[in-house]
Design a protein around this motif. Structure first.
Motif, short mmCIF file in Angstrom:
data_model
loop_
_atom_site.label_atom_id
_atom_site.label_comp_id
_atom_site.label_asym_id
_atom_site.label_seq_id
_atom_site.Cartn_x
_atom_site.Cartn_y
_atom_site.Cartn_z
N UNK A 42 7.87 18.60 2.89
CA UNK A 42 7.75 17.42 2.03
C UNK A 42 6.28 17.08 1.78
N UNK A 43 5.46 17.17 2.82
CA UNK A 43 4.03 16.89 2.66
C UNK A 43 3.39 17.87 1.68
N UNK A 44 3.76 19.13 1.79
CA UNK A 44 3.13 20.16 0.98
C UNK A 44 3.66 20.20 -0.46
N UNK A 45 4.96 20.02 -0.63
CA UNK A 45 5.56 20.27 -1.94
C UNK A 45 6.37 19.11 -2.50
N UNK A 46 6.45 18.02 -1.76
CA UNK A 46 7.30 16.91 -2.18
C UNK A 46 6.86 16.20 -3.44
N UNK A 47 5.59 16.25 -3.75
CA UNK A 47 5.09 15.53 -4.92
C UNK A 47 5.23 16.33 -6.21
N UNK A 48 5.68 17.56 -6.11
CA UNK A 48 5.84 18.38 -7.32
C UNK A 48 6.98 17.84 -8.18
N UNK A 49 6.91 18.08 -9.48
CA UNK A 49 8.00 17.62 -10.35
C UNK A 49 9.31 18.34 -9.99
N UNK A 50 10.39 17.70 -10.32
CA UNK A 50 11.70 18.29 -10.03
C UNK A 50 12.44 17.52 -8.95
N UNK B 40 13.10 18.66 -5.79
CA UNK B 40 12.89 19.19 -4.44
C UNK B 40 12.68 18.08 -3.42
N UNK B 41 11.90 17.07 -3.76
CA UNK B 41 11.64 15.98 -2.81
C UNK B 41 12.94 15.22 -2.49
N UNK B 42 13.76 14.99 -3.49
CA UNK B 42 15.03 14.29 -3.26
C UNK B 42 15.93 15.12 -2.34
N UNK B 43 15.94 16.42 -2.55
CA UNK B 43 16.74 17.29 -1.68
C UNK B 43 16.19 17.27 -0.25
N UNK B 44 14.86 17.30 -0.12
CA UNK B 44 14.25 17.23 1.21
C UNK B 44 14.61 15.91 1.90
N UNK B 45 14.61 14.82 1.15
CA UNK B 45 15.00 13.54 1.73
C UNK B 45 16.43 13.58 2.25
N UNK B 46 17.31 14.22 1.50
CA UNK B 46 18.69 14.37 1.94
C UNK B 46 18.76 15.20 3.23
N UNK B 47 18.05 16.32 3.26
CA UNK B 47 18.03 17.18 4.45
C UNK B 47 17.43 16.44 5.65
N UNK B 48 16.36 15.70 5.42
CA UNK B 48 15.74 14.93 6.50
C UNK B 48 16.70 13.87 7.05
#
Length: 181
Positions: free
Chosen positions: A146-154, A156-164
């Protein structure tokens, strides 16, 4: 086993079969159905996960019939674990766990929880501690992603939040798991 002493898929299925028999003796057909059903419900249909031959367990001396009816043949009797089967089950139940949490790891995790009551309190506590450790490692991996790639468009960050959220819920729940029921 893998080098890190974690179970390969066929060993996970072996754990499922031996644990299932430890809970209750079953016929060959019932055992095969139970292993197939449990594994496919956890990881979905997979040829890799359907590769266990129950007959191999018998050939390895891990199970034996406790009763056999002449009309059903050698595979028709009720099967139970042998002493060697119980020993193998203990070894599989106390194997290492692997991170990241993939399909096979999820199956092993679920099997360890399903059969946790078959371990001594000390071994069960060790497995719970290992599950916590693996989950903490998984959490750290996701936080780093999330720190490395969470700010990218798309998304991915929402999916990471779900996984977290799932890992955090698992960690919270594991803190409440007791080796004894």
């Amino acid at each position: 086993m893998y080098r890190d002493k974690t179970l390969i898929p066929t060993e996970a299925l072996r754990l499922c079969a031996l644990g299932t028999l430890a809970v209750k003796p079953r016929s060959y057909a019932e055992l095969a159905r139970e292993v197939r059903t449990f594994a496919s419900r956890i990881v979905g249909p997979s040829l890799e996960m359907m590769g266990l031959s129950i007959e191999v367990l018998r050939a390895d001396g891990l199970m034996e019939p406790i009763e056999s009816e002449p009309t059903t043949g050698p595979a028709g009797g009720i099967l139970c674990l042998t002493k060697a089967g119980h020993t193998e089950l203990q070894q599989l139940l106390t194997s290492n766990l692997r991170s990241p949490f993939d399909g096979n790891s999820q199956l092993v995790f679920a099997l360890k929880l399903r059969f946790l009551h078959l371990l001594s309190d000390k071994d069960a506590k060790d497995q719970i501690d290992r599950m916590l450790e693996i989950s903490e490692t998984e959490h750290a991996r996701l936080v780093d992603l999330k720190k490395r790639y969470g700010a990218e468009p798309g998304q991915f960050e929402a999916w990471l939040d779900l996984e977290l959220a799932q890992v955090e819920a698992r960690l919270k729940w594991l803190e409440t798991v007791s080796p004894t029921l």
